[in-house]
Motif scaffolding. Structure first.
Motif, short mmCIF file in Angstrom:
data_model
loop_
_atom_site.label_atom_id
_atom_site.label_comp_id
_atom_site.label_asym_id
_atom_site.label_seq_id
_atom_site.Cartn_x
_atom_site.Cartn_y
_atom_site.Cartn_z
N MET A 1 0.84 -1.19 0.00
CA MET A 1 0.00 0.00 0.00
C MET A 1 0.87 1.23 0.00
SD MET A 1 -2.71 1.32 2.89
CE MET A 1 -3.65 -0.21 2.83
N ILE A 2 0.50 2.24 -0.81
CA ILE A 2 1.19 3.51 -0.81
C ILE A 2 0.17 4.58 -0.49
CG2 ILE A 2 2.44 5.21 -2.20
CD1 ILE A 2 3.38 2.90 -3.95
N ALA A 3 0.45 5.41 0.48
CA ALA A 3 -0.43 6.53 0.79
C ALA A 3 0.44 7.73 1.11
CB ALA A 3 -1.34 6.21 1.99
N THR A 4 0.13 8.87 0.49
CA THR A 4 0.88 10.09 0.74
C THR A 4 -0.10 11.20 1.05
OG1 THR A 4 0.88 10.79 -1.57
CG2 THR A 4 2.68 9.37 -0.87
N GLN A 5 0.33 12.12 1.86
CA GLN A 5 -0.48 13.28 2.16
C GLN A 5 0.39 14.53 2.02
OE1 GLN A 5 -3.68 13.12 5.02
NE2 GLN A 5 -2.96 11.15 5.74
N GLU A 6 1.07 14.62 0.91
CA GLU A 6 1.92 15.78 0.67
C GLU A 6 1.05 17.02 0.54
OE1 GLU A 6 4.15 14.93 -2.78
OE2 GLU A 6 5.12 13.15 -1.94
N GLN A 38 -2.34 4.12 -3.27
CA GLN A 38 -2.34 2.99 -4.19
C GLN A 38 -2.32 1.70 -3.40
OE1 GLN A 38 0.82 3.11 -7.07
NE2 GLN A 38 -0.05 1.49 -8.32
N HIS A 39 -3.13 0.73 -3.83
CA HIS A 39 -3.22 -0.54 -3.11
C HIS A 39 -3.61 -1.64 -4.10
CE1 HIS A 39 -3.75 -3.34 0.16
NE2 HIS A 39 -5.03 -3.52 -0.11
N VAL A 40 -3.04 -2.83 -3.91
CA VAL A 40 -3.36 -3.98 -4.76
C VAL A 40 -3.72 -5.15 -3.85
CG1 VAL A 40 -2.50 -5.58 -6.50
CG2 VAL A 40 -1.73 -3.20 -6.52
N THR A 41 -4.77 -5.89 -4.22
CA THR A 41 -5.22 -7.01 -3.40
C THR A 41 -5.85 -8.08 -4.29
OG1 THR A 41 -6.50 -7.54 -1.40
CG2 THR A 41 -7.56 -6.11 -3.01
N PRO A 42 -5.87 -9.34 -3.86
CA PRO A 42 -6.50 -10.39 -4.68
C PRO A 42 -7.99 -10.13 -4.88
CG PRO A 42 -5.07 -11.36 -3.01
CD PRO A 42 -5.16 -9.90 -2.68
N THR A 43 -8.49 -10.52 -6.04
CA THR A 43 -9.91 -10.36 -6.37
C THR A 43 -10.75 -11.39 -5.64
OG1 THR A 43 -9.32 -9.58 -8.58
CG2 THR A 43 -11.60 -10.30 -8.25
N GLY A 54 -15.49 -1.55 -0.11
CA GLY A 54 -14.63 -1.56 1.06
C GLY A 54 -13.26 -0.98 0.77
N LEU A 55 -12.72 -1.25 -0.42
CA LEU A 55 -11.41 -0.74 -0.79
C LEU A 55 -11.44 0.78 -0.95
CD1 LEU A 55 -10.38 -3.50 -3.34
CD2 LEU A 55 -9.29 -3.05 -1.13
N VAL A 56 -12.51 1.31 -1.52
CA VAL A 56 -12.64 2.77 -1.66
C VAL A 56 -12.77 3.40 -0.28
CG1 VAL A 56 -14.05 4.65 -2.57
CG2 VAL A 56 -13.59 2.63 -3.98
N ASP A 57 -13.56 2.79 0.60
CA ASP A 57 -13.70 3.32 1.96
C ASP A 57 -12.36 3.28 2.70
OD1 ASP A 57 -16.37 4.00 1.84
OD2 ASP A 57 -17.07 2.04 2.55
N ASP A 58 -11.59 2.22 2.49
CA ASP A 58 -10.26 2.13 3.12
C ASP A 58 -9.37 3.29 2.68
OD1 ASP A 58 -10.98 -0.21 4.40
OD2 ASP A 58 -9.93 -1.53 2.98
N ALA A 59 -9.44 3.61 1.38
CA ALA A 59 -8.62 4.70 0.85
C ALA A 59 -9.04 6.03 1.47
CB ALA A 59 -8.75 4.76 -0.67
N ARG A 65 -9.40 12.06 3.65
CA ARG A 65 -9.98 12.98 2.67
C ARG A 65 -11.07 12.22 1.92
NH1 ARG A 65 -6.85 17.12 0.28
NH2 ARG A 65 -8.62 17.31 -1.14
N ASP A 66 -12.07 12.94 1.47
CA ASP A 66 -13.11 12.28 0.69
C ASP A 66 -12.73 12.29 -0.78
OD1 ASP A 66 -15.37 10.89 0.24
OD2 ASP A 66 -16.78 12.48 0.76
N VAL A 67 -13.38 11.44 -1.54
CA VAL A 67 -13.25 11.47 -2.99
C VAL A 67 -14.61 11.84 -3.56
CG1 VAL A 67 -11.38 9.78 -3.04
CG2 VAL A 67 -13.73 9.00 -3.23
N VAL A 68 -14.60 12.54 -4.70
CA VAL A 68 -15.86 13.05 -5.24
C VAL A 68 -16.50 12.09 -6.25
CG1 VAL A 68 -15.19 15.44 -4.86
CG2 VAL A 68 -14.69 14.36 -7.07
#
Length: 333
Positions: A1-6, A38-43, A54-59, A65-68
């Motif tokens: 998983m990659i997460a940045t808050q620059e 960025q995140h990758v997981t088995p289908t 669930g993956l979108v909520d995790d992000a 931050r919310d996504v639109v």
């Protein structure tokens, strides 16, 4: 998983989800297409809608931050207007109203597009050399669990009247070949998709061929063994490259594209895949002035799967559909 808050993200955030036969990739990007998560997981095929939500909520939780909006890239017959998916044979989907189900769960606009089309939209906005001006026409050949092509032609994302433009994986390459999940026999993806490459190794072993390959070898195993000079593996990869070169020739001759990008999980083989494809194309160009005219100055590139073109393209689809940017042919049939 990659997460940045620059500091200094630009504009509202959108999420892109790429659903593959074996894995799901998720990205969250800003309005300058910078990846913030960025995140990758088995289908999980049995609970696909819940898994994506669930993956979108995790992000969202990770970024605080919310996504639109959310874009989803998925194989199969995708209706970009209503967000439904049908005949996704490699995911076992007969029909699924994916867009409306996800939108109900997430509470934000959700858009669905064919995975290769989403990827090629993103590629068409990024020139291979990093310059601002990308070619007006480009084809993306996705090779993974299955095979399909996404096409931007003269700046327009191509769907076709039947919504199936680019399903080159189900063009018959060997009429006497093995059965395909689509119901036909000898389709291109029964020869050159990832599972097909491993299957051919098993067939050679069952036939008593001398090889260092083991039963149930993966496509990656076959490429690695071919690079080491194993005769059986070399033959398999040469056959794969020959058929993929034919597919690229067909794209160039029928559509007039001069930029073809190869991606998907099989693209992780790198030069072991690209070099023999280019060799077969060079031989065809030497044999045919017509092929030389179509492909002589064309670029055939390899895109690393780590670039996440499907997920980034899905995010671009969402961005266009909510009006953050406009692009001809996006969401239109």
């Amino acid at each position: 998983m990659i997460a940045t808050q620059e500091p200094g993200f630009d504009g509202p955030l959108v999420a892109g989800v790429d659903v593959g036969g074996t894995k799901i990739s998720v990205v969250v990007v800003d309005d300058r297409d910078r990846i913030l998560y960025q995140h990758v997981t088995p289908t999980e095929r049995s609970s696909l809608v819940g898994q994506i939500a669930g993956l979108v909520d995790d992000a969202r939780r990770e970024l605080q931050r919310d996504v639109v909006a959310v874009g989803v890239a998925i194989p199969g017959h995708v209706d970009a207007e209503d967000g439904s998916v049908s005949r996704a044979v490699n995911l076992g989907i007969t029909y699924l109203p994916l867009g409306s189900m996800l939108q109900a769960k997430l509470g934000i606009p959700t858009f669905v597009e064919h995975d290769a089309r989403a990827a090629v939209l993103w590629l068409s906005e990024h020139a291979a050399d990093g310059s601002a001006q990308a070619p007006a026409s480009v084809a993306f050949l996705a090779i993974g669990t299955g095979i399909s092509a996404g096409i931007v032609l003269d700046g327009v994302l191509l769907h076709g009247d039947n919504g199936l433009a680019g399903e080159v994986g189900h063009v018959v390459a060997d009429p006497d070949g093995v059965g395909c999940a689509c119901g036909m026999r000898g389709c291109l993806e029964t020869i050159a998709a990832g599972p097909a490459i491993g299957r051919q190794a098993d067939e050679a072993i069952a036939a008593g061929r001398s090889t260092v390959l083991s039963p149930q070898s993966s496509a990656a195993d076959v490429f690695q063994t071919a690079t080491a000079g194993d005769e059986v593996a070399v033959e398999i990869i040469d056959r794969v490259a020959d058929h993929l070169a034919r597919a690229i020739r067909s794209l160039a001759l029928t559509l007039g594209v001069r930029r073809v990008v190869i991606g998907g999980g099989v693209a992780a083989a790198g030069p072991a895949l690209l070099d023999p494809i280019r060799s077969h194309i060079a031989r065809e160009c030497a044999d045919s002035p017509l092929v030389e005219a179509a492909l002589g100055d064309a670029t055939v590139e390899l895109l690393s799967p780590t670039e996440a073109p499907g997920a980034r393209g899905a995010a671009a689809i969402a961005r266009h559909r909510i009006g953050l940017r406009q692009r001809e042919g996006v969401g239109q049939r």
